[in-house]
Design a protein around this motif. Structure first.
Motif, PDB file in Angstrom:
ATOM      1  N   HIS A 141       0.782  -1.159   0.270  1.00 14.00           N
ATOM      2  CA  HIS A 141      -0.043   0.008  -0.110  1.00 14.00           C
ATOM      3  C   HIS A 141       1.085   1.460  -0.454  1.00 14.00           C
ATOM      4  O   HIS A 141       1.635   1.523   0.306  1.00 14.00           O
ATOM      5  N   THR A 142       0.682   2.041  -0.611  1.00 10.60           N
ATOM      6  CA  THR A 142       1.310   3.540  -1.249  1.00 10.60           C
ATOM      7  C   THR A 142       1.400   4.468   0.422  1.00 10.60           C
ATOM      8  O   THR A 142       2.836   4.650   0.947  1.00 10.60           O
ATOM      9  N   GLY A 143       0.453   4.320   1.483  1.00  8.11           N
ATOM     10  CA  GLY A 143       0.660   5.208   2.970  1.00  8.11           C
ATOM     11  C   GLY A 143       1.376   4.487   4.253  1.00  8.11           C
ATOM     12  O   GLY A 143       1.758   3.393   3.560  1.00  8.11           O
ATOM     13  N   LYS A 144       0.692   4.535   4.849  1.00  8.83           N
ATOM     14  CA  LYS A 144       1.348   4.676   5.890  1.00  8.83           C
ATOM     15  C   LYS A 144       0.390   3.261   6.611  1.00  8.83           C
ATOM     16  O   LYS A 144      -0.649   3.078   6.788  1.00  8.83           O
ATOM     17  N   GLY A 145       1.182   2.573   7.382  1.00 10.99           N
ATOM     18  CA  GLY A 145       0.454   1.518   8.269  1.00 10.99           C
ATOM     19  C   GLY A 145       1.237   0.346   8.996  1.00 10.99           C
ATOM     20  O   GLY A 145       2.779   0.721   8.507  1.00 10.99           O
ATOM     21  N   SER A 146       0.881  -0.778   9.506  1.00 14.62           N
ATOM     22  CA  SER A 146       1.264  -1.404  10.602  1.00 14.62           C
ATOM     23  C   SER A 146       1.376  -2.738   9.507  1.00 14.62           C
ATOM     24  O   SER A 146       0.863  -3.806   9.268  1.00 14.62           O
ATOM     25  N   ASN A 147       3.082  -3.359   9.311  1.00 16.85           N
ATOM     26  CA  ASN A 147       2.739  -4.247   8.327  1.00 16.85           C
ATOM     27  C   ASN A 147       2.726  -5.782   8.257  1.00 16.85           C
ATOM     28  O   ASN A 147       2.741  -5.819   9.996  1.00 16.85           O
ATOM     29  N   THR A 148       2.564  -6.423   8.282  1.00 17.27           N
ATOM     30  CA  THR A 148       2.481  -7.463   8.028  1.00 17.27           C
ATOM     31  C   THR A 148       2.638  -8.387   7.458  1.00 17.27           C
ATOM     32  O   THR A 148       3.190  -8.187   6.170  1.00 17.27           O
ATOM     33  N   ALA A 149       2.524  -9.829   7.585  1.00 15.82           N
ATOM     34  CA  ALA A 149       2.840 -10.881   6.814  1.00 15.82           C
ATOM     35  C   ALA A 149       1.890 -10.688   5.432  1.00 15.82           C
ATOM     36  O   ALA A 149       2.609 -10.834   3.974  1.00 15.82           O
ATOM     37  N   ARG A 150       0.585  -9.998   5.456  1.00 16.41           N
ATOM     38  CA  ARG A 150       0.358  -9.925   3.737  1.00 16.41           C
ATOM     39  C   ARG A 150       0.047  -8.364   2.842  1.00 16.41           C
ATOM     40  O   ARG A 150       0.021  -8.384   2.182  1.00 16.41           O
ATOM     41  N   HIS A 151       0.557  -7.411   3.754  1.00 19.64           N
ATOM     42  CA  HIS A 151      -0.161  -6.158   4.519  1.00 19.64           C
ATOM     43  C   HIS A 151       1.480  -5.740   4.030  1.00 19.64           C
ATOM     44  O   HIS A 151       1.540  -4.950   5.185  1.00 19.64           O
ATOM     45  N   LEU A 152       1.716  -4.950   3.173  1.00 16.41           N
ATOM     46  CA  LEU A 152       2.937  -3.803   3.399  1.00 16.41           C
ATOM     47  C   LEU A 152       2.628  -2.558   3.232  1.00 16.41           C
ATOM     48  O   LEU A 152       1.589  -1.775   1.958  1.00 16.41           O
ATOM     49  N   TYR A 153       3.539  -1.471   3.605  1.00 20.31           N
ATOM     50  CA  TYR A 153       2.867  -0.213   3.736  1.00 20.31           C
ATOM     51  C   TYR A 153       4.430   1.093   3.100  1.00 20.31           C
ATOM     52  O   TYR A 153       5.614   0.471   3.578  1.00 20.31           O
ATOM     53  N   TRP A 154       4.232   1.063   2.391  1.00 15.34           N
ATOM     54  CA  TRP A 154       5.426   2.468   1.774  1.00 15.34           C
ATOM     55  C   TRP A 154       5.754   3.557   2.334  1.00 15.34           C
ATOM     56  O   TRP A 154       6.699   4.288   2.675  1.00 15.34           O
ATOM     57  N   SER A 155       4.418   4.302   3.352  1.00 14.72           N
ATOM     58  CA  SER A 155       5.335   4.910   4.634  1.00 14.72           C
ATOM     59  C   SER A 155       5.190   6.652   3.174  1.00 14.72           C
ATOM     60  O   SER A 155       5.752   7.590   3.908  1.00 14.72           O
ATOM     61  N   ARG A 156       4.373   6.531   2.168  1.00 14.75           N
ATOM     62  CA  ARG A 156       4.185   7.834   1.461  1.00 14.75           C
ATOM     63  C   ARG A 156       3.102   8.559   1.364  1.00 14.75           C
ATOM     64  O   ARG A 156       2.407   8.767   1.748  1.00 14.75           O
ATOM     65  N   GLY A 157       3.450  10.166   1.313  1.00 16.77           N
ATOM     66  CA  GLY A 157       2.666  11.524   1.659  1.00 16.77           C
ATOM     67  C   GLY A 157       2.054  11.591   0.064  1.00 16.77           C
ATOM     68  O   GLY A 157       1.457  12.409  -0.270  1.00 16.77           O
ATOM     69  N   ASN A 158       2.431  10.777  -0.777  1.00 17.65           N
ATOM     70  CA  ASN A 158       1.776  11.045  -1.623  1.00 17.65           C
ATOM     71  C   ASN A 158       1.395   9.750  -3.364  1.00 17.65           C
ATOM     72  O   ASN A 158       2.415   8.890  -2.650  1.00 17.65           O
ATOM     73  N   TYR A 159       0.937  10.142  -3.855  1.00 17.37           N
ATOM     74  CA  TYR A 159       0.265   8.642  -4.614  1.00 17.37           C
ATOM     75  C   TYR A 159       1.763   8.986  -5.895  1.00 17.37           C
ATOM     76  O   TYR A 159       2.631   9.392  -5.479  1.00 17.37           O
ATOM     77  N   VAL A 160       1.668   6.706  -5.621  1.00 21.41           N
ATOM     78  CA  VAL A 160       3.335   6.692  -6.089  1.00 21.41           C
ATOM     79  C   VAL A 160       2.888   6.203  -7.949  1.00 21.41           C
ATOM     80  O   VAL A 160       3.427   7.043  -9.038  1.00 21.41           O
ATOM     81  N   TRP A 161       1.555   5.749  -8.424  1.00 23.55           N
ATOM     82  CA  TRP A 161       0.859   5.189  -9.463  1.00 23.55           C
ATOM     83  C   TRP A 161       0.308   5.856  -9.551  1.00 23.55           C
ATOM     84  O   TRP A 161      -0.115   6.209 -10.547  1.00 23.55           O
ATOM     85  N   ASN A 162       0.844   6.635 -11.005  1.00 17.93           N
ATOM     86  CA  ASN A 162      -0.260   7.080 -12.371  1.00 17.93           C
ATOM     87  C   ASN A 162      -0.870   6.594 -12.851  1.00 17.93           C
ATOM     88  O   ASN A 162      -1.089   5.554 -13.713  1.00 17.93           O
ATOM     89  N   ASN A 163      -2.272   7.433 -13.111  1.00 19.10           N
ATOM     90  CA  ASN A 163      -3.524   7.148 -13.611  1.00 19.10           C
ATOM     91  C   ASN A 163      -3.540   7.050 -14.564  1.00 19.10           C
ATOM     92  O   ASN A 163      -3.925   6.507 -15.259  1.00 19.10           O
ATOM     93  N   THR A 164      -2.689   7.399 -15.719  1.00 16.97           N
ATOM     94  CA  THR A 164      -2.625   7.877 -17.368  1.00 16.97           C
ATOM     95  C   THR A 164      -2.072   6.500 -17.259  1.00 16.97           C
ATOM     96  O   THR A 164      -1.610   6.587 -18.550  1.00 16.97           O
TER      97      THR A 164
END
Length: 150
Positions: A97-120
């Motif tokens: 995931h792009t935002g913040k959170g607590s990493n688990t075995a299935r969900h990791l968090y990039w801890s970014r404050g802006n979007y990574v993947w371009n919609n275009t």
């Protein structure tokens, strides 16, 4: 004759030593990008909730679990280095995931404050610990779509 046998025995031992040192080739892990939700549903507010609905997923199609420590997910604007996470075999999935959170075995968090993947349209690259490209996922903007299978 004795000298010839001694030479042949020494050669056989040398060849045997070389053959026992070389082990079977290691197959590359059966990891690949599975899918991505590159455009968060709703308005792009940059809230943590909105950032976390932008994600990219990896799947392990092999039978053995794979430790991802040191692997990287790369975009032209940012790189995420995976920590000590193991993805289960036989269809195990891990979401980044792009935002913040607590990493688990299935969900990791990039801890970014802006979007990574371009919609275009964009390209994600999965790199091994050694820095070699292992897989890519490329998409173009599709009218009405926010998620694609890789």
């Amino acid at each position: 004759m004795r000298k010839l046998l001694g030479t042949l025995t020494a050669a056989a031992i040398a060849v045997g030593a070389v053959l026992t040192v070389a082990g079977p080739a290691q197959a590359a892990p059966a990891l690949r990008f599975h899918s991505t939700q590159y455009d968060s549903p709703g308005k792009d507010t940059r809230s943590n909730a909105s950032l976390n609905t932008e994600w990219i997923a990896l799947v392990n199609t092999g039978s053995a679990a794979v430790n991802l420590k040191g692997w990287k997910i790369v975009d032209k604007s940012a790189t995420y280095t995976i920590g000590n996470v193991t993805i289960a075999g036989k269809g195990g999935v891990v979401y980044l995931h792009t935002g913040k959170g607590s990493n688990t075995a299935r969900h990791l968090y990039w801890s970014r404050g802006n979007y990574v993947w371009n919609n275009t349209g964009d390209t994600a690259t999965l790199k091994t610990k050694a820095g070699k490209t292992h897989d890519t996922c490329t998409w173009k903007q599709k009218s009405g779509r926010t998620k694609v299978a890789c």
